[in-house]
Design a protein around this motif. Structure first.
Motif, PDB file in Angstrom:
ATOM      1  N   SER A 134     -21.388 -20.867 -76.933  1.00  0.00           N
ATOM      2  CA  SER A 134     -22.591 -20.319 -76.301  1.00  0.00           C
ATOM      3  C   SER A 134     -22.506 -18.815 -76.047  1.00  0.00           C
ATOM      4  O   SER A 134     -23.483 -18.199 -75.631  1.00  0.00           O
ATOM      5  CB  SER A 134     -22.867 -21.044 -74.982  1.00  0.00           C
ATOM      6  N   SER A 135     -21.331 -18.217 -76.294  1.00  0.00           N
ATOM      7  CA  SER A 135     -21.177 -16.790 -76.023  1.00  0.00           C
ATOM      8  C   SER A 135     -21.910 -15.923 -77.043  1.00  0.00           C
ATOM      9  O   SER A 135     -22.154 -14.737 -76.801  1.00  0.00           O
ATOM     10  CB  SER A 135     -19.695 -16.404 -76.007  1.00  0.00           C
TER      11      SER A 135
ATOM     12  N   LEU B 220     -15.518 -22.274 -86.302  1.00  0.00           N
ATOM     13  CA  LEU B 220     -16.589 -22.381 -85.328  1.00  0.00           C
ATOM     14  C   LEU B 220     -16.527 -21.307 -84.248  1.00  0.00           C
ATOM     15  O   LEU B 220     -17.536 -21.018 -83.598  1.00  0.00           O
ATOM     16  CB  LEU B 220     -16.558 -23.765 -84.668  1.00  0.00           C
ATOM     17  N   ASN B 221     -15.373 -20.705 -84.055  1.00  0.00           N
ATOM     18  CA  ASN B 221     -15.196 -19.689 -83.023  1.00  0.00           C
ATOM     19  C   ASN B 221     -15.976 -18.425 -83.403  1.00  0.00           C
ATOM     20  O   ASN B 221     -15.695 -17.797 -84.418  1.00  0.00           O
ATOM     21  CB  ASN B 221     -13.706 -19.357 -82.888  1.00  0.00           C
ATOM     22  N   PRO B 222     -16.957 -18.019 -82.617  1.00  0.00           N
ATOM     23  CA  PRO B 222     -17.767 -16.855 -82.991  1.00  0.00           C
ATOM     24  C   PRO B 222     -16.988 -15.537 -82.994  1.00  0.00           C
ATOM     25  O   PRO B 222     -17.430 -14.562 -83.587  1.00  0.00           O
ATOM     26  CB  PRO B 222     -18.882 -16.830 -81.932  1.00  0.00           C
ATOM     27  N   GLN B 223     -15.824 -15.514 -82.345  1.00  0.00           N
ATOM     28  CA  GLN B 223     -14.989 -14.308 -82.306  1.00  0.00           C
ATOM     29  C   GLN B 223     -13.681 -14.511 -83.076  1.00  0.00           C
ATOM     30  O   GLN B 223     -12.684 -13.849 -82.799  1.00  0.00           O
ATOM     31  CB  GLN B 223     -14.683 -13.937 -80.850  1.00  0.00           C
ATOM     32  N   SER B 224     -13.695 -15.378 -84.086  1.00  0.00           N
ATOM     33  CA  SER B 224     -12.448 -15.742 -84.765  1.00  0.00           C
ATOM     34  C   SER B 224     -11.777 -14.580 -85.468  1.00  0.00           C
ATOM     35  O   SER B 224     -10.558 -14.615 -85.715  1.00  0.00           O
ATOM     36  CB  SER B 224     -12.708 -16.868 -85.769  1.00  0.00           C
ATOM     37  N   LEU B 225     -12.531 -13.523 -85.803  1.00  0.00           N
ATOM     38  CA  LEU B 225     -11.946 -12.376 -86.503  1.00  0.00           C
ATOM     39  C   LEU B 225     -11.860 -11.137 -85.617  1.00  0.00           C
ATOM     40  O   LEU B 225     -11.506 -10.058 -86.098  1.00  0.00           O
ATOM     41  CB  LEU B 225     -12.774 -12.054 -87.751  1.00  0.00           C
ATOM     42  N   SER B 226     -12.136 -11.287 -84.342  1.00  0.00           N
ATOM     43  CA  SER B 226     -12.230 -10.121 -83.464  1.00  0.00           C
ATOM     44  C   SER B 226     -10.893  -9.669 -82.900  1.00  0.00           C
ATOM     45  O   SER B 226     -10.785  -8.546 -82.402  1.00  0.00           O
ATOM     46  CB  SER B 226     -13.204 -10.409 -82.311  1.00  0.00           C
ATOM     47  N   GLY B 227      -9.880 -10.518 -82.946  1.00  0.00           N
ATOM     48  CA  GLY B 227      -8.593 -10.163 -82.369  1.00  0.00           C
ATOM     49  C   GLY B 227      -7.627  -9.590 -83.389  1.00  0.00           C
ATOM     50  O   GLY B 227      -7.862  -9.629 -84.602  1.00  0.00           O
TER      51      GLY B 227
ATOM     52  N   ASP C 149     -23.203  -5.221 -74.229  1.00  0.00           N
ATOM     53  CA  ASP C 149     -24.225  -6.262 -74.269  1.00  0.00           C
ATOM     54  C   ASP C 149     -24.627  -6.611 -75.704  1.00  0.00           C
ATOM     55  O   ASP C 149     -25.647  -7.272 -75.930  1.00  0.00           O
ATOM     56  CB  ASP C 149     -25.471  -5.816 -73.494  1.00  0.00           C
ATOM     57  N   PHE C 150     -23.814  -6.180 -76.673  1.00  0.00           N
ATOM     58  CA  PHE C 150     -24.124  -6.454 -78.081  1.00  0.00           C
ATOM     59  C   PHE C 150     -23.848  -7.914 -78.420  1.00  0.00           C
ATOM     60  O   PHE C 150     -22.757  -8.431 -78.187  1.00  0.00           O
ATOM     61  CB  PHE C 150     -23.275  -5.551 -78.981  1.00  0.00           C
ATOM     62  N   HIS C 151     -24.858  -8.578 -78.953  1.00  0.00           N
ATOM     63  CA  HIS C 151     -24.721  -9.935 -79.481  1.00  0.00           C
ATOM     64  C   HIS C 151     -25.443  -9.966 -80.824  1.00  0.00           C
ATOM     65  O   HIS C 151     -26.463  -9.293 -80.997  1.00  0.00           O
ATOM     66  CB  HIS C 151     -25.306 -10.973 -78.530  1.00  0.00           C
ATOM     67  N   TYR C 152     -24.930 -10.783 -81.747  1.00  0.00           N
ATOM     68  CA  TYR C 152     -25.421 -10.683 -83.114  1.00  0.00           C
ATOM     69  C   TYR C 152     -25.707 -12.047 -83.720  1.00  0.00           C
ATOM     70  O   TYR C 152     -24.918 -12.993 -83.560  1.00  0.00           O
ATOM     71  CB  TYR C 152     -24.391  -9.949 -83.975  1.00  0.00           C
ATOM     72  N   ALA C 153     -26.841 -12.141 -84.419  1.00  0.00           N
ATOM     73  CA  ALA C 153     -27.240 -13.375 -85.092  1.00  0.00           C
ATOM     74  C   ALA C 153     -27.834 -13.034 -86.452  1.00  0.00           C
ATOM     75  O   ALA C 153     -28.224 -11.884 -86.711  1.00  0.00           O
ATOM     76  CB  ALA C 153     -28.258 -14.140 -84.250  1.00  0.00           C
ATOM     77  N   GLU C 154     -27.926 -14.044 -87.312  1.00  0.00           N
ATOM     78  CA  GLU C 154     -28.558 -13.867 -88.615  1.00  0.00           C
ATOM     79  C   GLU C 154     -29.552 -14.998 -88.867  1.00  0.00           C
ATOM     80  O   GLU C 154     -29.274 -16.169 -88.558  1.00  0.00           O
ATOM     81  CB  GLU C 154     -27.515 -13.823 -89.728  1.00  0.00           C
ATOM     82  N   THR C 155     -30.690 -14.636 -89.434  1.00  0.00           N
ATOM     83  CA  THR C 155     -31.752 -15.597 -89.699  1.00  0.00           C
ATOM     84  C   THR C 155     -32.375 -15.305 -91.065  1.00  0.00           C
ATOM     85  O   THR C 155     -32.036 -14.318 -91.722  1.00  0.00           O
ATOM     86  CB  THR C 155     -32.853 -15.520 -88.635  1.00  0.00           C
TER      87      THR C 155
END
Length: 430
Positions: A236-237, A218-225, A285-291
């Motif tokens: 909500s980030s 569920l962590n939106p940054q789970s692969l960022s570290g 300010d980059f945020h990313y979503a998919e639809t």
């Protein structure tokens, strides 16, 4: 079959000390065979390829079905449960190209073996916990050995990752600022989920019963570290993976309501990892979503988008509950199965990425390809990823470790995919 396979020995090596350019591991599986066939049809003359798996007889049977060029390809017997066999296999090749999933069940030893041997690696995983495992257990080893461990080189997650990368390149070339809110819209697609993808979903559903794994997914940054560093990030980030959004909010040129895209939970995290690996080049300010596009008529698309959102959540819930999962298992594709050649050829996908930059300018990236996304098109993406790492090494960034398609191969892979018939382009919208 005596003499057909070679489990541990080495034959004539090239100047790099590696006998093969690419080993296709899992060649007896459905997508593994498709990838081997693609390499037999499209790899440059002189490319050294071997087929690998756990059963020599099945490997030989697959080889007989491949084009004439592949009939001389060696066979390597290696079981995913035998670390010594995997060590011997990866030591013989520049790149190991694996379709053996679910990766959480069968992939851990191979990714460590490749990292240790300095062997480049590509796979098709859509499993966030597996990529997290790879970062924690193999990144530092791969960085030291010079290996590029590149996950998600199929429909998960090349259209997403290279789409955003193409936007970034175009915006940089035009000196148009940096990316802000960016959304992939799967505009159109024809094709089905592979049996292997379904099997991975079964494993993920089982893993998600563990609260720690569930938090990771569920962590939106789970692969960022980096290794052992999972950033703490609130839900909500970043945009929700189950967002239902007005298309006009994504870009003024769009109409209707957009539904959640069922692959967003993995793809978004790969794209965010790319941004980190590229030193946050996409911008602060980059945020990313998919639809997913479900039509342009407002009322109809809104109802459909809601149904897709509810259905996606219900499906994931059903996969995690034993009785309903057993019912689904009766009708869902089985591992190793897939559509007919005609169905594969008739498939296609069109993905579009939209962003507005910090200077207020609007851009769109588009990727289009013919072929069932989960089968034929994925075999192209995986095969060209393996060839990029094996043959285009002088044109690759110097990054090593656990990477993403954009961070590892970027421009070189885009060039190969275009040559293979993919449309990949980024334009400014007026």
């Amino acid at each position: 079959m005596t003499g057909e396979s070679d489990q541990t020995g080495a034959q004539q090596s090239d100047a790099t000390g590696r006998e093969f350019d690419v080993v296709v591991y899992g060649a007896t599986g459905y997508v593994g065979e498709l990838t081997a066939r693609y390499l037999a049809d499209h790899a440059p003359i002189g490319t050294k390829v071997a087929l690998a798996g756990r059963n020599e007889t099945k490997l030989a049977t697959v080889r007989k079905r491949l084009p004439e060029r592949a009939q001389s390809w060696p066979l390597i017997v290696a079981d995913s449960s035998s670390p010594s066999a995997l060590d011997a296999m990866v030591a013989r090749t520049r790149v190991v190209c694996t379709t053996v999933g679910p990766y959480l069940k069968y992939g851990e030893s191979l990714v460590v073996a490749a990292a240790t041997a300095g062997t480049d690696y590509v796979d098709l995983t859509g499993e966030v916990p597996f990529v997290r495992y790879s970062i924690d257990k193999a990144h530092e080893t791969a960085a030291a050995s010079g290996a590029r461990i590149v996950h998600s080189c199929g429909f998960d997650s090349i259209p997403s990752d290279l789409g955003v990368y193409a936007l970034y390149q175009k915006i940089s070339d035009d000196d148009a600022g940096q990316l802000t809110d960016t959304t992939l819209v799967m505009r159109a697609m024809r094709g089905g989920l592979s049996g292997g993808t379904i099997d991975s979903m079964r494993v993920l559903a089982e893993q998600a019963k563990d609260s720690q794994i569930r938090r990771l997914m569920l962590n939106p940054q789970s692969l960022s570290g980096g290794p052992g560093e999972v950033p703490k990030a609130s839900l909500s980030s970043e945009p929700s993976d189950l967002n239902i959004v007005s298309a006009k909010k994504v870009d003024p040129s769009l109409r209707g309501t957009l539904a959640p895209f069922f692959m967003a939970g993995h793809n978004t995290r790969i794209v965010r990892r790319s941004n980190v690996l590229l030193d946050n080049a996409y911008g602060p300010d980059f945020h990313y979503a998919e639809t997913m596009n479900v039509g342009s008529i407002p009322a109809v698309s809104t109802i459909t988008a809601g149904a897709v959102g509810v259905g996606t959540g219900a499906f994931l819930g059903a996969m995690s509950f034993g009785p309903t999962r057993r019912l689904l298992d009766r009708v869902l594709p089985k591992p190793g199965s897939g559509p007919s050649e005609k169905a594969r050829d008739n498939g296609y996908f069109v993905s579009e990425g939209y962003t507005r930059t910090t200077t207020g300018r609007r851009f769109r990236a588009q990727m289009r390809a013919q072929g069932d996304p989960g089968y034929k098109a994925t075999a192209v993406m995986l095969g060209e990823s393996a060839l990029t790492l094996a043959l285009d090494r002088d044109n690759l960034p110097p990054r090593t470790g656990v990477l993403t398609p954009a961070a590892a191969m970027g421009d070189a892979l885009i060039g190969r995919l275009r040559t293979a018939g993919f449309t990949i382009e980024a334009t400014e919208l007026r």
